[in-house]
Design a protein around this motif. Structure first.
Motif, PDB file in Angstrom:
ATOM      1  N   GLN A 275       0.817  -1.210   0.000  1.00 29.97           N
ATOM      2  CA  GLN A 275       0.000   0.000   0.000  1.00 29.97           C
ATOM      3  C   GLN A 275       0.852   1.262   0.000  1.00 29.97           C
ATOM      4  OE1 GLN A 275      -3.531   0.328  -0.155  1.00 29.97           O
ATOM      5  NE2 GLN A 275      -3.176  -1.774  -0.849  1.00 29.97           N
ATOM      6  N   TYR A 276       1.907   1.222   0.794  1.00 31.03           N
ATOM      7  CA  TYR A 276       2.813   2.379   0.856  1.00 31.03           C
ATOM      8  C   TYR A 276       3.414   2.655  -0.523  1.00 31.03           C
ATOM      9  CZ  TYR A 276       7.019   5.125   1.713  1.00 31.03           C
ATOM     10  OH  TYR A 276       8.010   6.083   1.650  1.00 31.03           O
ATOM     11  N   GLN A 277       3.916   1.603  -1.163  1.00 31.93           N
ATOM     12  CA  GLN A 277       4.563   1.789  -2.452  1.00 31.93           C
ATOM     13  C   GLN A 277       3.577   2.259  -3.512  1.00 31.93           C
ATOM     14  OE1 GLN A 277       8.050   1.396  -2.453  1.00 31.93           O
ATOM     15  NE2 GLN A 277       7.632   2.719  -4.213  1.00 31.93           N
ATOM     16  N   GLU A 278       2.367   1.683  -3.477  1.00 35.01           N
ATOM     17  CA  GLU A 278       1.349   2.084  -4.453  1.00 35.01           C
ATOM     18  C   GLU A 278       0.965   3.548  -4.281  1.00 35.01           C
ATOM     19  OE1 GLU A 278      -1.951  -0.550  -4.115  1.00 35.01           O
ATOM     20  OE2 GLU A 278      -0.951  -2.212  -5.163  1.00 35.01           O
ATOM     21  N   LYS A 279       0.745   3.970  -3.022  1.00 35.60           N
ATOM     22  CA  LYS A 279       0.355   5.354  -2.756  1.00 35.60           C
ATOM     23  C   LYS A 279       1.500   6.317  -3.081  1.00 35.60           C
ATOM     24  CE  LYS A 279      -3.808   4.606  -0.925  1.00 35.60           C
ATOM     25  NZ  LYS A 279      -3.828   3.153  -0.842  1.00 35.60           N
ATOM     26  N   ALA A 280       2.722   5.913  -2.752  1.00 33.65           N
ATOM     27  CA  ALA A 280       3.878   6.770  -3.031  1.00 33.65           C
ATOM     28  C   ALA A 280       4.067   6.946  -4.532  1.00 33.65           C
ATOM     29  CB  ALA A 280       5.140   6.182  -2.403  1.00 33.65           C
ATOM     30  N   ASN A 281       3.929   5.853  -5.278  1.00 31.82           N
ATOM     31  CA  ASN A 281       4.067   5.930  -6.733  1.00 31.82           C
ATOM     32  C   ASN A 281       2.962   6.795  -7.335  1.00 31.82           C
ATOM     33  OD1 ASN A 281       6.289   4.255  -6.627  1.00 31.82           O
ATOM     34  ND2 ASN A 281       5.155   2.397  -7.143  1.00 31.82           N
ATOM     35  N   ALA A 282       1.741   6.625  -6.818  1.00 30.65           N
ATOM     36  CA  ALA A 282       0.617   7.414  -7.322  1.00 30.65           C
ATOM     37  C   ALA A 282       0.838   8.900  -7.065  1.00 30.65           C
ATOM     38  CB  ALA A 282      -0.686   6.951  -6.674  1.00 30.65           C
ATOM     39  N   PHE A 283       1.376   9.208  -5.879  1.00 36.89           N
ATOM     40  CA  PHE A 283       1.635  10.619  -5.563  1.00 36.89           C
ATOM     41  C   PHE A 283       2.686  11.196  -6.507  1.00 36.89           C
ATOM     42  CE2 PHE A 283       4.003  14.030  -3.534  1.00 36.89           C
ATOM     43  CZ  PHE A 283       2.982  14.864  -3.114  1.00 36.89           C
ATOM     44  N   CYS A 284       3.754  10.437  -6.742  1.00 37.11           N
ATOM     45  CA  CYS A 284       4.830  10.933  -7.608  1.00 37.11           C
ATOM     46  C   CYS A 284       4.326  11.159  -9.032  1.00 37.11           C
ATOM     47  CB  CYS A 284       5.999   9.952  -7.605  1.00 37.11           C
ATOM     48  SG  CYS A 284       6.899   9.914  -6.033  1.00 37.11           S
ATOM     49  N   GLU A 285       3.355  10.359  -9.469  1.00 36.95           N
ATOM     50  CA  GLU A 285       2.748  10.582 -10.784  1.00 36.95           C
ATOM     51  C   GLU A 285       1.845  11.812 -10.767  1.00 36.95           C
ATOM     52  OE1 GLU A 285       0.735   7.106 -12.111  1.00 36.95           O
ATOM     53  OE2 GLU A 285       2.534   5.827 -12.012  1.00 36.95           O
ATOM     54  N   TRP A 286       1.142  11.996  -9.663  1.00 38.09           N
ATOM     55  CA  TRP A 286       0.246  13.158  -9.517  1.00 38.09           C
ATOM     56  C   TRP A 286       1.037  14.447  -9.358  1.00 38.09           C
ATOM     57  CZ3 TRP A 286      -0.551  16.429  -5.204  1.00 38.09           C
ATOM     58  CH2 TRP A 286      -1.679  17.266  -5.278  1.00 38.09           C
ATOM     59  N   TRP A 287       2.143  14.384  -8.616  1.00 42.14           N
ATOM     60  CA  TRP A 287       2.958  15.567  -8.342  1.00 42.14           C
ATOM     61  C   TRP A 287       3.892  15.812  -9.537  1.00 42.14           C
ATOM     62  CZ3 TRP A 287       2.711  19.574  -5.257  1.00 42.14           C
ATOM     63  CH2 TRP A 287       3.841  20.359  -5.030  1.00 42.14           C
ATOM     64  N   THR A 288       3.312  16.273 -10.615  1.00 40.10           N
ATOM     65  CA  THR A 288       4.074  16.518 -11.834  1.00 40.10           C
ATOM     66  C   THR A 288       4.888  17.805 -11.703  1.00 40.10           C
ATOM     67  OG1 THR A 288       2.234  17.772 -12.790  1.00 40.10           O
ATOM     68  CG2 THR A 288       2.313  15.385 -13.218  1.00 40.10           C
TER      69      THR A 288
END
Length: 321
Positions: A275-288
């Motif tokens: 869950q941590y990795q999924e959320k972190a990856n999603a944030f990095c994609e969102w934080w363009t």
């Protein structure tokens, strides 16, 4: 208990900064100390008392840091230590309260037997964590902490040779180092994923500071910039919840005999890591880059596009934690 807004409310943009600082320290420390006995003695009635104690201790810490140049050095050092002690005392109990709530409302697969075993284990840890908070509350009362905060408030004043500045005049200068530190780590995400944690820490400090000085800016600052920044913090908070869960479970396991440690918690660590990795990856994609630049430009609009001062550059070289 009467509602105390996170905003200063009465602070005006043309108000002398020393008056703003006194009001900020008084309201934050009073709120923190109001929740202290509730968190210590009535936590079973409402676990949110502990949450509010930790939140208002953090806001108090932020206030003391933001207005440090106006404060009496020795007295402030005393109340800083007190505030940190209260925040830490509330930390472990609050984390356990949050974790138990997550288990009760688990969206991941957990059988009734596992749930009962885990909650029994966590409830024991929660009961064992409370005495430290009780002891800190008794100590704070015996030390006359409220009186010490009043002493700091009374001695808060403008300490420069030049004429005292108003909130509107000095607010950009107060915010600059915090905003710069936030974007410093935000811009490192692509090369240094561990910057995510520091970005969250710096973001929280910045958000608390925004709540103190927003009256020094146009109303749109509070209505548009703050919510945009709060959205970033909210997403980082969710990621941190998973990171905290991993650290806590591993610590509890190290402190508990193998026979008494619930097997489900050992298995849950893997779920939390995913869950941590999924959320972190999603944030990095969102934080363009575009999103980051738009938010930075929004800040620059109000801060005047201030260059990094020598003091700010020095802050970036300090160890972080």
């Amino acid at each position: 208990m009467g509602k105390v807004d996170k905003w200063l409310g009465e602070a005006g943009h043309d108000q002398p900064i020393s008056e703003v600082a006194r009001a900020a320290i008084a309201t934050r420390s009073e709120r923190m100390l109001e929740y202290l006995p509730l968190a210590a003695n009535r936590w079973k009635e409402d676990v949110e008392y502990v949450h509010h104690l930790r939140t208002w201790s953090r806001r108090t810490q932020s206030t003391l840091q933001l207005f440090a140049s106006l404060l009496p050095l020795k007295r402030t050092a005393e109340v800083r230590k007190v505030t940190q002690k209260l925040r830490k005392a509330a930390g472990n109990p609050r984390d356990l309260d949050v974790f138990m709530k997550r288990i009760r409302k688990a969206k991941f697969e957990i059988g009734d037997d596992d749930k009962r075993e885990v909650l029994t284990f966590l409830q024991k840890l929660r009961k064992d964590a409370q005495p430290k908070l009780v002891d800190v509350a008794k100590w704070a009362k015996s030390e006359g902490i409220a009186k010490k905060f009043k002493g700091v408030v009374k001695r808060t004043r403008w300490r420069e040779v030049a004429d005292e500045e108003t909130l509107a005049q000095i607010a950009p200068t107060l915010l600059e180092p915090l905003v710069v530190r936030f974007f410093h780590f935000a811009q490192q995400l692509s090369e240094s994923p561990e910057s995510l944690h520091q970005m969250r820490i710096e973001g929280k400090k910045t958000r608390y500071a925004l709540e103190l000085v927003e009256s020094g800016f146009p109303e749109v600052f509070r209505n548009e910039l703050y919510p945009a920044f709060e959205e970033v913090q909210s997403k980082l908070g969710v990621i941190n919840d998973h990171h905290t869960a991993i650290e806590k479970i591993e610590r509890w396991k190290a402190e508990t005999s193998t026979k008494k440690f619930p097997d489900f918690l050992s298995r849950l660590v893997d779920h939390e890591r995913v869950q941590y990795q999924e959320k972190a990856n999603a944030f990095c994609e969102w934080w363009t880059h575009q999103r980051s630049e738009e938010l930075k430009q929004h800040f620059d609009h109000y801060l005047g596009g201030l260059p990094w001062s020598a003091e700010t550059k020095a802050l970036l070289r300090e160890p972080t934690g």
